[in-house]
Design a protein around this motif. Structure first.
Motif, PDB file in Angstrom:
ATOM      1  N   ASP A 116       0.816  -1.220   0.000  1.00 39.73           N
ATOM      2  CA  ASP A 116       0.000   0.000   0.000  1.00 39.73           C
ATOM      3  C   ASP A 116       0.850   1.270   0.000  1.00 39.73           C
ATOM      4  O   ASP A 116       0.326   2.360   0.175  1.00 39.73           O
ATOM      5  CB  ASP A 116      -1.017  -0.021   1.142  1.00 39.73           C
ATOM      6  CG  ASP A 116      -0.369  -0.037   2.510  1.00 39.73           C
ATOM      7  OD1 ASP A 116       0.862   0.119   2.592  1.00 39.73           O
ATOM      8  OD2 ASP A 116      -1.102  -0.189   3.506  1.00 39.73           O
ATOM      9  N   THR A 253      -3.016  -6.883   6.920  1.00 35.16           N
ATOM     10  CA  THR A 253      -3.101  -8.080   6.083  1.00 35.16           C
ATOM     11  C   THR A 253      -4.563  -8.471   5.869  1.00 35.16           C
ATOM     12  O   THR A 253      -5.006  -8.689   4.736  1.00 35.16           O
ATOM     13  CB  THR A 253      -2.341  -9.254   6.740  1.00 35.16           C
ATOM     14  OG1 THR A 253      -0.957  -8.912   6.822  1.00 35.16           O
ATOM     15  CG2 THR A 253      -2.508 -10.539   5.961  1.00 35.16           C
ATOM     16  N   THR A 274      -9.648  -5.480  17.598  1.00 35.85           N
ATOM     17  CA  THR A 274      -9.599  -4.017  17.459  1.00 35.85           C
ATOM     18  C   THR A 274      -9.737  -3.701  15.973  1.00 35.85           C
ATOM     19  O   THR A 274      -9.021  -4.289  15.155  1.00 35.85           O
ATOM     20  CB  THR A 274      -8.245  -3.465  17.957  1.00 35.85           C
ATOM     21  OG1 THR A 274      -7.894  -4.098  19.183  1.00 35.85           O
ATOM     22  CG2 THR A 274      -8.300  -1.959  18.141  1.00 35.85           C
ATOM     23  N   LYS A 384      -2.175   2.683  15.407  1.00 40.01           N
ATOM     24  CA  LYS A 384      -2.005   1.432  14.679  1.00 40.01           C
ATOM     25  C   LYS A 384      -1.684   1.806  13.251  1.00 40.01           C
ATOM     26  O   LYS A 384      -1.926   2.937  12.826  1.00 40.01           O
ATOM     27  CB  LYS A 384      -3.289   0.610  14.720  1.00 40.01           C
ATOM     28  CG  LYS A 384      -3.488  -0.091  16.045  1.00 40.01           C
ATOM     29  CD  LYS A 384      -4.729  -0.938  16.040  1.00 40.01           C
ATOM     30  CE  LYS A 384      -4.872  -1.687  17.338  1.00 40.01           C
ATOM     31  NZ  LYS A 384      -4.010  -2.875  17.430  1.00 40.01           N
ATOM     32  N   TYR A 552       1.238  -3.268  18.260  1.00 40.49           N
ATOM     33  CA  TYR A 552       2.682  -3.456  18.294  1.00 40.49           C
ATOM     34  C   TYR A 552       3.444  -2.141  18.198  1.00 40.49           C
ATOM     35  O   TYR A 552       4.629  -2.090  18.479  1.00 40.49           O
ATOM     36  CB  TYR A 552       3.150  -4.494  17.262  1.00 40.49           C
ATOM     37  CG  TYR A 552       3.234  -4.062  15.818  1.00 40.49           C
ATOM     38  CD1 TYR A 552       4.300  -3.307  15.357  1.00 40.49           C
ATOM     39  CD2 TYR A 552       2.276  -4.458  14.897  1.00 40.49           C
ATOM     40  CE1 TYR A 552       4.392  -2.934  14.024  1.00 40.49           C
ATOM     41  CE2 TYR A 552       2.348  -4.096  13.572  1.00 40.49           C
ATOM     42  CZ  TYR A 552       3.413  -3.337  13.142  1.00 40.49           C
ATOM     43  OH  TYR A 552       3.504  -2.972  11.825  1.00 40.49           O
TER      44      TYR A 552
HETATM   45  P1  NDP Z   1      -0.975  -6.904  12.609  1.00 42.81           P
HETATM   46  O1  NDP Z   1      -0.063  -7.161  13.745  1.00 42.81           O
HETATM   47  O2  NDP Z   1      -1.092  -5.542  12.084  1.00 42.81           O
HETATM   48  O3  NDP Z   1      -2.461  -7.352  12.946  1.00 42.81           O
HETATM   49  C1  NDP Z   1      -2.680  -8.547  13.615  1.00 42.81           C
HETATM   50  C2  NDP Z   1      -4.150  -8.708  13.882  1.00 42.81           C
HETATM   51  O4  NDP Z   1      -4.314  -9.888  14.638  1.00 42.81           O
HETATM   52  C3  NDP Z   1      -4.749  -7.570  14.696  1.00 42.81           C
HETATM   53  O5  NDP Z   1      -6.052  -7.331  14.283  1.00 42.81           O
HETATM   54  C4  NDP Z   1      -4.714  -8.112  16.110  1.00 42.81           C
HETATM   55  O6  NDP Z   1      -5.698  -7.578  16.960  1.00 42.81           O
HETATM   56  C5  NDP Z   1      -4.981  -9.568  15.852  1.00 42.81           C
HETATM   57  N1  NDP Z   1      -4.397 -10.353  16.927  1.00 42.81           N
HETATM   58  C6  NDP Z   1      -3.091 -10.483  17.216  1.00 42.81           C
HETATM   59  N2  NDP Z   1      -2.937 -11.247  18.303  1.00 42.81           N
HETATM   60  C7  NDP Z   1      -4.173 -11.610  18.697  1.00 42.81           C
HETATM   61  C8  NDP Z   1      -4.689 -12.386  19.752  1.00 42.81           C
HETATM   62  N3  NDP Z   1      -3.904 -12.948  20.661  1.00 42.81           N
HETATM   63  N4  NDP Z   1      -6.032 -12.542  19.823  1.00 42.81           N
HETATM   64  C9  NDP Z   1      -6.841 -11.948  18.935  1.00 42.81           C
HETATM   65  N5  NDP Z   1      -6.424 -11.194  17.923  1.00 42.81           N
HETATM   66  C10 NDP Z   1      -5.111 -11.035  17.806  1.00 42.81           C
HETATM   67  O7  NDP Z   1      -0.530  -7.953  11.468  1.00 42.81           O
HETATM   68  P2  NDP Z   1      -0.729  -7.851   9.900  1.00 42.81           P
HETATM   69  O8  NDP Z   1      -0.212  -9.105   9.318  1.00 42.81           O
HETATM   70  O9  NDP Z   1      -2.081  -7.420   9.561  1.00 42.81           O
HETATM   71  O10 NDP Z   1       0.240  -6.670   9.500  1.00 42.81           O
HETATM   72  C11 NDP Z   1       1.578  -6.667   9.974  1.00 42.81           C
HETATM   73  C12 NDP Z   1       2.349  -5.571   9.296  1.00 42.81           C
HETATM   74  O11 NDP Z   1       2.636  -5.978   7.974  1.00 42.81           O
HETATM   75  C13 NDP Z   1       1.609  -4.257   9.126  1.00 42.81           C
HETATM   76  O12 NDP Z   1       1.624  -3.471  10.250  1.00 42.81           O
HETATM   77  C14 NDP Z   1       2.396  -3.647   8.014  1.00 42.81           C
HETATM   78  O13 NDP Z   1       3.568  -3.057   8.499  1.00 42.81           O
HETATM   79  C15 NDP Z   1       2.738  -4.860   7.165  1.00 42.81           C
HETATM   80  N6  NDP Z   1       1.788  -4.956   6.064  1.00 42.81           N
HETATM   81  C16 NDP Z   1       1.984  -4.082   5.048  1.00 42.81           C
HETATM   82  C17 NDP Z   1       1.156  -4.085   3.992  1.00 42.81           C
HETATM   83  C18 NDP Z   1       1.402  -3.103   2.930  1.00 42.81           C
HETATM   84  O14 NDP Z   1       0.542  -2.923   2.098  1.00 42.81           O
HETATM   85  N7  NDP Z   1       2.546  -2.457   2.841  1.00 42.81           N
HETATM   86  C19 NDP Z   1       0.020  -5.005   3.890  1.00 42.81           C
HETATM   87  C20 NDP Z   1      -0.069  -5.919   5.003  1.00 42.81           C
HETATM   88  C21 NDP Z   1       0.773  -5.871   6.048  1.00 42.81           C
HETATM   89  P3  NDP Z   1      -5.377  -6.307  17.884  1.00 42.81           P
HETATM   90  O15 NDP Z   1      -5.289  -5.145  16.944  1.00 42.81           O
HETATM   91  O16 NDP Z   1      -6.486  -6.223  18.828  1.00 42.81           O
HETATM   92  O17 NDP Z   1      -4.073  -6.592  18.554  1.00 42.81           O
END
Ligand code: NDP
Length: 607
Positions: A116, A253, A274, A384, A552
């Motif tokens: 993105d 993701t 969230t 976030k 994170y």
């Molecule tokens: P994230 O860490 O951003 O999101 C993880 C998701 O899993 C959150 O919704 C989180 O909820 C949930 N989660 C994690 N642990 C638990 C748990 N124990 N119980 C319930 N829910 C949980 O991971 P992503 O893979 O989505 O993204 C990671 C990074 O990858 C992004 O921040 C970005 O930097 C990169 N990315 C970049 C993209 C791009 O287009 N350049 C596209 C995709 C990813 P909660 O929020 O409540 O913790």
């Protein structure tokens, strides 16, 4: 003050209170924080298995003396190798457990996966390759293919050791060399080692009660199992039409994958703890005439990339070249700390205004009012990672999609054939974990624990935090160079800081090889000075993060267990342009200030 900001003033107390309540809800849901994620071994080993390797590799061990061993074949490793190539340094090896180049773009092949950040800034070395990205935002398969193109153009393939895990990285003081050993029996005696292991590398699977009892299919987004789902990164999945699917996680993701799963599955349950903040995307195909004209100007990519970072880190360039969701949202960096109360108030209002737009967009798109309410993020714009997508929100208008909002609690447990949240069982055949990565993982948690000049592994030497110059040169670990965010630069466009780090790394390596220096290490004083610079920027961001909902970006809202180590290992939180300018000025100075360089036959040369 603009009218849209002035109008918000009466609502500020209510908005502040709502943000605080939402944060508290998440904090109270797990007073001790999340339990550690599952170890990806034994019954959970499949979560980390490579589904993309064509075949098991057999080859004889490589035993060599080389100039540079590069660990990691993602953008960081590739940029280091490409810059070495450009300097005529060919005696190197690049090692990765994957079976090709790409790093993140090797592993992440989930449907809908794309970057993105604008492709014209994100894809490195476009001027050298002459490649024209197909769209403003590149799809993952195009980025992966571009990595392969870089591998061919810069002749990286013959130097690559794929499907190879590094086991040991040990400094030999007498020889002034590193011995790098691998699980395939390789023994590489390297003058320099570059660690470019990636930040979003270690798959995170939350340890939800009952996860090991699930009898359906289960995998993580970065190990997508197309054998089960059918289709491919660019083709619709054709085996899910009779399947109930759960996706756990709603981060960047999930925002990309949810629309694709919804289109393919019989039923999709999206389990949310969230919500993400999702702004408009505005994808478009590249206009070749426009691109040719832009790309005819030497230095265009550097200028555009710097302009993008400048726009989103408060440098306020005269023109917004990229002009997208990122530059609109972050044209004012609301995380900035100001001693002036009026300025602080203004920044808060801008942040509220931007998030109100995000919330209004949800009301405008999502038809069911309860679902729309549940999808609204109640936190600051940089609490976030912001997301941008045009299909995510409309997906919740589909009949076969249910948002399971867990009210900040997360999934309660997993049953043999269901996911359970707040006492309700949702029967599913497939669970997809879009639960992210262990972003705070240090190199030793990625399985690489170099043993430095004092015979001490990094996990011990850095138990109280990192000691680096610029986040690149490591005190106590001569000739080891790091390409990571530990005390290094960080930016939304990762590829910018990764490339700058690679440039800096290769400058040192070339300097030493050309002048016969066999050992290079930052002095303790230089590392200390750099730490002071890193910390000076950290506290500004910390003030903003303190009020954020857990994630994170703020260590899940909790004080790190080892606070000192966490502070000392933080990234440089100022503008990546300032960080890069410091590195550039240092190189231009030409004295290698802060590094101790040694020619063994002539003794120490500089300090
Ligand atoms: P994230 O860490 O951003 O999101 C993880 C998701 O899993 C959150 O919704 C989180 O909820 C949930 N989660 C994690 N642990 C638990 C748990 N124990 N119980 C319930 N829910 C949980 O991971 P992503 O893979 O989505 O993204 C990671 C990074 O990858 C992004 O921040 C970005 O930097 C990169 N990315 C970049 C993209 C791009 O287009 N350049 C596209 C995709 C990813 P909660 O929020 O409540 O913790």
């Amino acid at each position: 003050m603009r009218d849209d900001l002035r109008e918000l003033i009466p609502r500020v107390p209510a908005l502040r209170a709502k943000y605080a309540r939402e944060r508290e809800k998440r904090m109270q849901a797990r007073p001790d924080g999340d339990p550690p994620p599952v170890e990806l071994r034994g019954a959970f080993a499949d979560f980390d298995r490579d589904p993309f390797a064509q075949a098991e590799l057999t080859r004889a061990p490589v035993v060599e003396q080389i100039d540079v061993a590069i660990i990691g074949a993602g953008f960081g490793g590739m940029m280091t190798a490409a810059h070495l190539h450009k300097r005529g340094i060919k005696n190197y090896r690049i090692i990765d457990k994957a079976s090709d180049f790409g790093g993140t773009w090797y592993w992440n092949r989930y449907p809908g996966c794309m970057c993105d950040v604008e492709s014209y800034c994100y894809l490195p070395l476009l001027e050298e390759t002459g490649y024209m990205p197909k769209h403003k935002y590149a799809h993952a398969s195009e980025i992966f293919a571009y990595c392969q193109l870089l591998g061919r153009q810069f002749q990286l393939y013959p130097r690559a050791l794929f499907q190879t895990e590094v086991r040991g990285v040990v400094w030999d003081e007498a020889a002034a060399r590193w011995l790098v050993t691998t699980a395939r029996g390789d023994r590489l005696s390297a003058r320099f080692v570059v660690i470019a292991g990636g930040v979003l590398h270690k798959v995170k699977v939350p340890s939800i009660t009952g996860i090991d009892s699930f009898q359906g299919h289960i995998f993580h987004t970065s190990r997508w199992d197309y054998r089960y789902t059918g289709g491919g990164p660019e083709e619709p999945m054709d085996k899910l039409f009779d399947k109930n699917v759960a996706i756990i996680g709603t981060g960047a993701t999930a925002v990309q994958v949810v629309p694709k799963l919804a289109a393919a599955a019989k039923k999709l349950y999206v389990f949310q703890r969230t919500p993400s903040a999702v702004g408009p995307r505005g994808q478009r195909a590249t206009d070749p005439a426009w691109f040719q004209e832009m790309a005819s100007k030497p230095g265009w990519q550097e200028e555009r990339s710097r302009n993008f970072i400048g726009m989103i880190t408060n440098k306020r360039p005269a023109v917004d070249m990229v002009n997208d969701g990122w530059t609109e949202l972050l044209s004012t960096d609301t995380r900035r700390f100001s001693f002036r109360p009026a300025q602080r108030k203004l920044l808060e209002l801008i942040d509220f205004r931007n998030m109100e737009k995000i919330r209004a967009r949800i009301d405008a798109i999502v038809e069911d009012k309860a679902t729309a309410e549940a999808l609204k993020p109640w936190y600051g714009q940089m609490c976030k990672r912001p997301c941008f997508h045009d299909d995510y929100l409309p997906t919740f208008n589909r009949d076969n999609v249910t948002l399971v909002d867990t009210n900040g609690l997360g999934v309660e447990r997993i049953a043999p054939r269901a996911v359970v949240a707040q006492g309700v069982e949702y029967p599913v055949d497939l669970i997809v974990f879009a639960s992210g990565f262990e972003t705070a993982a240090a190199t030793w948690q990625l399985g690489i624990d170099p043993v430095g000049s004092a015979g001490v592994p990094m996990s011990k030497a850095w138990a109280r935090g990192a000691a680096t110059l610029h986040g690149v040169h490591l005190h106590g670990f001569p000739n080891l160079l790091l390409n990571s965010v530990t005390q290094g630069g960080q930016a939304v466009n990762f590829s910018y800081t990764i490339t700058e780090t690679a440039r800096h790394t290769v400058h040192t390596i070339a300097h030493c090889l050309e002048r016969g220096f066999v050992r290079v290490e930052p002095t303790r004083a230089a590392a200390y000075n750099w730490l002071r610079i890193v910390l000076s920027k950290l506290f500004e961001a910390a003030a903003y993060n303190a009020s954020c909902t857990p994630g994170y970006y703020n260590n899940e809202g909790r004080t790190p267990r080892n606070l000192i180590a966490a502070l000392r290992s933080a990234p440089y939180m100022g503008s990546a342009l300032d960080w890069a300018a410091m590195l550039e000025a240092w190189r231009a100075e030409g004295t290698m200030r802060g590094l101790r360089l040694e020619r063994r036959d002539h003794g120490p040369a500089a300090a």
